[in-house]
Design a protein around this motif. Structure first.
Motif, PDB file in Angstrom:
ATOM      1  N   ALA A   1     -65.388  90.286  34.113  1.00 59.85           N
ATOM      2  CA  ALA A   1     -66.624  90.412  35.465  1.00 59.85           C
ATOM      3  C   ALA A   1     -67.825  89.817  34.651  1.00 59.85           C
ATOM      4  CB  ALA A   1     -66.352  92.092  35.876  1.00 59.85           C
ATOM      5  N   PHE A   2     -68.426  89.809  34.386  1.00 60.71           N
ATOM      6  CA  PHE A   2     -69.958  88.981  34.145  1.00 60.71           C
ATOM      7  C   PHE A   2     -69.819  87.850  33.861  1.00 60.71           C
ATOM      8  CE2 PHE A   2     -73.058  88.322  31.633  1.00 60.71           C
ATOM      9  CZ  PHE A   2     -73.918  88.931  31.246  1.00 60.71           C
ATOM     10  N   TYR A   3     -68.475  87.027  32.872  1.00 56.55           N
ATOM     11  CA  TYR A   3     -68.798  85.801  33.656  1.00 56.55           C
ATOM     12  C   TYR A   3     -68.307  85.802  35.105  1.00 56.55           C
ATOM     13  CZ  TYR A   3     -68.094  85.471  28.367  1.00 56.55           C
ATOM     14  OH  TYR A   3     -68.059  85.093  26.820  1.00 56.55           O
ATOM     15  N   LEU A   4     -68.470  85.772  35.180  1.00 54.97           N
ATOM     16  CA  LEU A   4     -67.730  85.739  37.479  1.00 54.97           C
ATOM     17  C   LEU A   4     -69.164  86.345  38.353  1.00 54.97           C
ATOM     18  CD1 LEU A   4     -64.246  86.464  37.696  1.00 54.97           C
ATOM     19  CD2 LEU A   4     -65.276  84.403  38.120  1.00 54.97           C
ATOM     20  N   PHE A   5     -70.110  86.883  37.554  1.00 50.28           N
ATOM     21  CA  PHE A   5     -71.230  87.149  38.026  1.00 50.28           C
ATOM     22  C   PHE A   5     -72.153  86.410  37.832  1.00 50.28           C
ATOM     23  CE2 PHE A   5     -75.205  90.087  37.528  1.00 50.28           C
ATOM     24  CZ  PHE A   5     -75.025  90.044  38.889  1.00 50.28           C
ATOM     25  N   THR A   6     -72.493  85.862  36.269  1.00 53.45           N
ATOM     26  CA  THR A   6     -73.371  85.448  36.149  1.00 53.45           C
ATOM     27  C   THR A   6     -73.202  84.170  36.644  1.00 53.45           C
ATOM     28  OG1 THR A   6     -72.528  84.951  34.018  1.00 53.45           O
ATOM     29  CG2 THR A   6     -73.655  86.420  34.482  1.00 53.45           C
ATOM     30  N   THR A   7     -72.173  83.287  37.098  1.00 55.95           N
ATOM     31  CA  THR A   7     -71.687  81.635  37.802  1.00 55.95           C
ATOM     32  C   THR A   7     -71.609  81.490  39.133  1.00 55.95           C
ATOM     33  OG1 THR A   7     -70.040  81.803  36.103  1.00 55.95           O
ATOM     34  CG2 THR A   7     -69.830  80.261  38.066  1.00 55.95           C
ATOM     35  N   ALA A   8     -71.458  83.055  40.122  1.00 53.01           N
ATOM     36  CA  ALA A   8     -71.901  82.966  41.121  1.00 53.01           C
ATOM     37  C   ALA A   8     -73.611  83.457  41.292  1.00 53.01           C
ATOM     38  CB  ALA A   8     -71.427  84.560  41.903  1.00 53.01           C
TER      39      ALA A   8
ATOM     40  N   LEU B   1     -81.157  89.929  32.876  1.00 56.10           N
ATOM     41  CA  LEU B   1     -79.887  90.655  32.646  1.00 56.10           C
ATOM     42  C   LEU B   1     -79.710  91.285  31.752  1.00 56.10           C
ATOM     43  CD1 LEU B   1     -77.587  87.955  34.515  1.00 56.10           C
ATOM     44  CD2 LEU B   1     -77.909  89.756  35.012  1.00 56.10           C
ATOM     45  N   LEU B   2     -79.805  90.861  30.540  1.00 59.08           N
ATOM     46  CA  LEU B   2     -80.071  91.698  28.896  1.00 59.08           C
ATOM     47  C   LEU B   2     -80.672  92.634  29.118  1.00 59.08           C
ATOM     48  CD1 LEU B   2     -78.559  90.878  26.180  1.00 59.08           C
ATOM     49  CD2 LEU B   2     -80.989  89.885  26.108  1.00 59.08           C
TER      50      LEU B   2
ATOM     51  N   ARG C   1     -76.436  87.934  12.927  1.00 59.41           N
ATOM     52  CA  ARG C   1     -77.715  88.045  13.625  1.00 59.41           C
ATOM     53  C   ARG C   1     -77.807  88.473  14.699  1.00 59.41           C
ATOM     54  NH1 ARG C   1     -82.154  86.707  12.085  1.00 59.41           N
ATOM     55  NH2 ARG C   1     -82.831  84.852  13.309  1.00 59.41           N
ATOM     56  N   MET C   2     -76.746  88.438  16.130  1.00 57.16           N
ATOM     57  CA  MET C   2     -76.939  89.784  16.957  1.00 57.16           C
ATOM     58  C   MET C   2     -76.369  91.368  16.340  1.00 57.16           C
ATOM     59  SD  MET C   2     -78.382  87.774  18.997  1.00 57.16           S
ATOM     60  CE  MET C   2     -78.882  86.267  19.795  1.00 57.16           C
ATOM     61  N   GLY C   3     -75.350  91.798  15.643  1.00 55.20           N
ATOM     62  CA  GLY C   3     -74.838  92.324  15.446  1.00 55.20           C
ATOM     63  C   GLY C   3     -74.296  93.261  15.775  1.00 55.20           C
ATOM     64  N   VAL C   4     -73.282  91.902  16.408  1.00 57.77           N
ATOM     65  CA  VAL C   4     -71.650  92.553  17.647  1.00 57.77           C
ATOM     66  C   VAL C   4     -70.503  92.551  16.914  1.00 57.77           C
ATOM     67  CG1 VAL C   4     -70.473  91.712  19.341  1.00 57.77           C
ATOM     68  CG2 VAL C   4     -73.194  91.651  19.522  1.00 57.77           C
ATOM     69  N   ASN C   5     -69.473  93.650  16.747  1.00 56.73           N
ATOM     70  CA  ASN C   5     -69.065  93.449  15.868  1.00 56.73           C
ATOM     71  C   ASN C   5     -67.581  92.547  16.016  1.00 56.73           C
ATOM     72  OD1 ASN C   5     -66.090  94.038  15.174  1.00 56.73           O
ATOM     73  ND2 ASN C   5     -67.158  95.893  14.082  1.00 56.73           N
ATOM     74  N   ASN C   6     -66.748  92.395  15.283  1.00 57.56           N
ATOM     75  CA  ASN C   6     -65.930  91.144  15.533  1.00 57.56           C
ATOM     76  C   ASN C   6     -65.071  91.307  16.033  1.00 57.56           C
ATOM     77  OD1 ASN C   6     -63.059  90.399  14.461  1.00 57.56           O
ATOM     78  ND2 ASN C   6     -64.569  88.318  13.730  1.00 57.56           N
ATOM     79  N   ARG C   7     -64.772  92.671  16.333  1.00 59.56           N
ATOM     80  CA  ARG C   7     -63.666  93.125  17.587  1.00 59.56           C
ATOM     81  C   ARG C   7     -63.369  92.425  19.267  1.00 59.56           C
ATOM     82  NH1 ARG C   7     -63.781  97.916  15.018  1.00 59.56           N
ATOM     83  NH2 ARG C   7     -65.420  98.799  15.919  1.00 59.56           N
ATOM     84  N   VAL C   8     -65.371  92.706  19.133  1.00 59.99           N
ATOM     85  CA  VAL C   8     -66.045  91.945  20.230  1.00 59.99           C
ATOM     86  C   VAL C   8     -66.119  90.631  20.656  1.00 59.99           C
ATOM     87  CG1 VAL C   8     -67.736  92.221  21.830  1.00 59.99           C
ATOM     88  CG2 VAL C   8     -67.157  93.322  21.244  1.00 59.99           C
TER      89      VAL C   8
ATOM     90  N   VAL D   1     -72.851  90.529  23.728  1.00 62.65           N
ATOM     91  CA  VAL D   1     -73.861  91.420  23.343  1.00 62.65           C
ATOM     92  C   VAL D   1     -73.948  92.657  23.862  1.00 62.65           C
ATOM     93  CG1 VAL D   1     -76.631  92.129  23.331  1.00 62.65           C
ATOM     94  CG2 VAL D   1     -75.524  89.476  21.901  1.00 62.65           C
ATOM     95  N   ILE D   2     -74.210  91.854  25.570  1.00 63.05           N
ATOM     96  CA  ILE D   2     -73.849  93.385  26.346  1.00 63.05           C
ATOM     97  C   ILE D   2     -72.902  93.877  26.759  1.00 63.05           C
ATOM     98  CG2 ILE D   2     -74.181  93.726  29.095  1.00 63.05           C
ATOM     99  CD1 ILE D   2     -76.292  91.428  29.404  1.00 63.05           C
ATOM    100  N   VAL D   3     -71.250  94.091  25.972  1.00 59.50           N
ATOM    101  CA  VAL D   3     -70.644  94.218  26.556  1.00 59.50           C
ATOM    102  C   VAL D   3     -70.386  94.998  24.685  1.00 59.50           C
ATOM    103  CG1 VAL D   3     -68.030  93.990  26.035  1.00 59.50           C
ATOM    104  CG2 VAL D   3     -69.372  92.690  27.444  1.00 59.50           C
ATOM    105  N   GLY D   4     -70.847  94.053  23.741  1.00 52.83           N
ATOM    106  CA  GLY D   4     -70.301  94.838  22.414  1.00 52.83           C
ATOM    107  C   GLY D   4     -71.353  96.664  22.478  1.00 52.83           C
TER     108      GLY D   4
END
Length: 438
Positions: free
Chosen positions: A92-99, A246-247, A289-296, A402-405
């Motif tokens: 949803a985020f990818y499609l939103f930013t593309t639009a 957005l961030l 560097r950003m601190g996002v877990n590998n799962r995401v 980062v946002i999803v994580g």
């Protein structure tokens, strides 16, 4: 005696290599503009070999990195609802930013009218490749042969298979935990190979930029300079204004810290003009560097490198209006809406096709009844713009990650807020050790 000297980091080395490559290219062009020796032994010889080997080394890592990391990430998502929630948010985020990117690009092109100069020639031709239909896209997402998908580098099929494989591993008990442990060890090995390859980055970047400077036909900029400038301005605006806003809006994190930590990734993307080739650096940065877990990160980044094409969407929006103005074809509100919808959905449909940007543009032009031959007018500057829009694309991938994580609580805010995080464990120290070992 203690010293305050500070080692030059990866970003500094790459920036120096880029500057030296540009200077070298212009010096050679000035002193030996028509030299066959330079063309055969420098441009197509040393520079081509070094640059191609560097890019091939990065591409070499993409398939094993995506597959192993995604299996590791999916193994930890034993709850099917969490996996679906993660995928839904990301898509949803990818499609939103593309639009958004398309809307801004079209609005800017209508406002500034880059193709209304009347100085361009239109007696050009372009052979458009056929983009796959929706049914073919849906069928093609599921691999009939996973090994062949890996051999061909079909990222959508690899992602689908890795998710299914990882989900199965997480549901077979003790045996699954042993398999998951093996993949975690493999992931560490691959990350080590990433640091070894990145120790060669300054040399590869120098060769790529020097070759580009030597081969780029500057005369081709003359007829489309307004188009080039407008696309570049919109790309910079989207990357440096829209994404940070957005961030901040969706996560509350500092955009300045994010941009500071994105420099290495953006420089790699700019140099290679390939989101897939930049993926090893993107994933390293996201985790350390950003601190996002590998799962995401192992899910959102490979998916973004495959389908998130905001930079390409910007090019399409401006190019569509530009070509319509050159050919004096009026476009109405319905046409503009059609362009936004078609290009947004096409970002998924043509993800695995080489030359995706121009193929998607050809499809959009056909949708609104514009001559596909108009693409020939902008091919001359597309290489330069491709480098910038790739940097924009990977920035969008990281913002989404980062946002999803953070929304999934798979995010370490202390790492994100620490400007030095990842440097001692990550690239700089490892690159220094890797260089010594080499």
């Amino acid at each position: 005696m203690p010293t305050n000297t500070r080692k030059l980091g990866l970003t500094g080395k790459i920036l120096i290599a880029m500057c030296l490559g540009i200077i070298f290219g212009f010096i050679v062009r000035y002193f030996a503009p028509e030299s066959q020796f330079v063309n055969d032994y420098v441009t197509d010889g040393v520079l081509n070999v070094v640059g191609t080997i560097f890019v091939n080394c990065l591409k070499m890592l993409v398939v094993p990195l995506v597959f192993v990391s995604l299996v590791c990430g999916t193994c930890s998502l034993s709850d099917p609802s969490k996996l679906g929630k993660l995928g839904g948010k990301t898509l949803a985020f990818y499609l939103f930013t593309t639009a958004i990117a398309l809307t801004i690009a079209i609005s800017a092109a209508v406002l500034f009218q880059p193709g209304d100069s009347g100085q361009l020639t239109t007696n050009l031709s372009y052979d458009a490749k056929e983009a796959p239909g929706l049914a073919d896209v849906l069928i093609g997402m599921v691999p009939t042969n996973p090994i062949k998908a890996m051999t061909d580098g079909n990222m959508l099929q690899i992602i689908i298979f890795a998710v299914i494989f990882g989900f199965a591993v997480s549901h077979i008990g003790e045996r699954g935990r042993r398999v998951a442990s093996l993949f975690e060890d493999l992931n560490e090995v691959i990350m080590k190979v990433v640091t070894l390859v990145m120790s060669l980055a300054p040399y590869g970047v120098f060769a790529l930029i020097a070759k580009l400077t030597l081969t780029l036909g500057m005369d081709k900029l003359e007829g489309v300079v307004k188009y080039f400038g407008l696309v570049l301005a919109v790309l910079i605006f989207h990357g440096m204004v829209v994404y940070p806003v957005l961030l901040k809006l969706f996560s509350g994190l500092s955009p300045l810290m994010f941009i500071r930590k994105m420099r290495d990734v953006q420089l790699f993307a700019f140099s290679t003009a390939s989101s897939n080739a930049t993926l090893p650096v993107t994933m390293e940065t996201a985790e350390h560097r950003m601190g996002v877990n590998n799962r995401v990160a192992s899910f959102t980044l490979p998916l973004g490198a495959t389908i998130n094409m905001d930079g390409t969407a910007i090019m399409q929006g401006v190019a569509t209006v530009f070509i319509a103005q050159v050919y004096n074809v009026p476009l109405g509100i319905t046409d503009y809406v059609s362009v936004v919808i078609t290009a947004t959905l096409a970002s998924i449909g043509t993800a695995g096709v080489p030359g995706v940007g121009l193929i998607m543009l050809a499809m959009v032009l056909k949708q609104v009844g514009l001559p596909v031959e108009g693409i020939a007018m902008i091919i001359g500057v597309d290489r330069l713009l491709d480098m910038v829009r790739t940097a924009v694309n990977v920035t969008g991938d990281m913002v989404a990650t980062v946002i999803v994580g953070k929304s999934e609580k798979d995010f370490n805010i202390e790492i994100f807020n620490d400007s030095e995080a990842g440097k001692t464990k990550g690239l700089d120290e490892q690159l220094s050790n890797a260089t010594k070992q080499l």
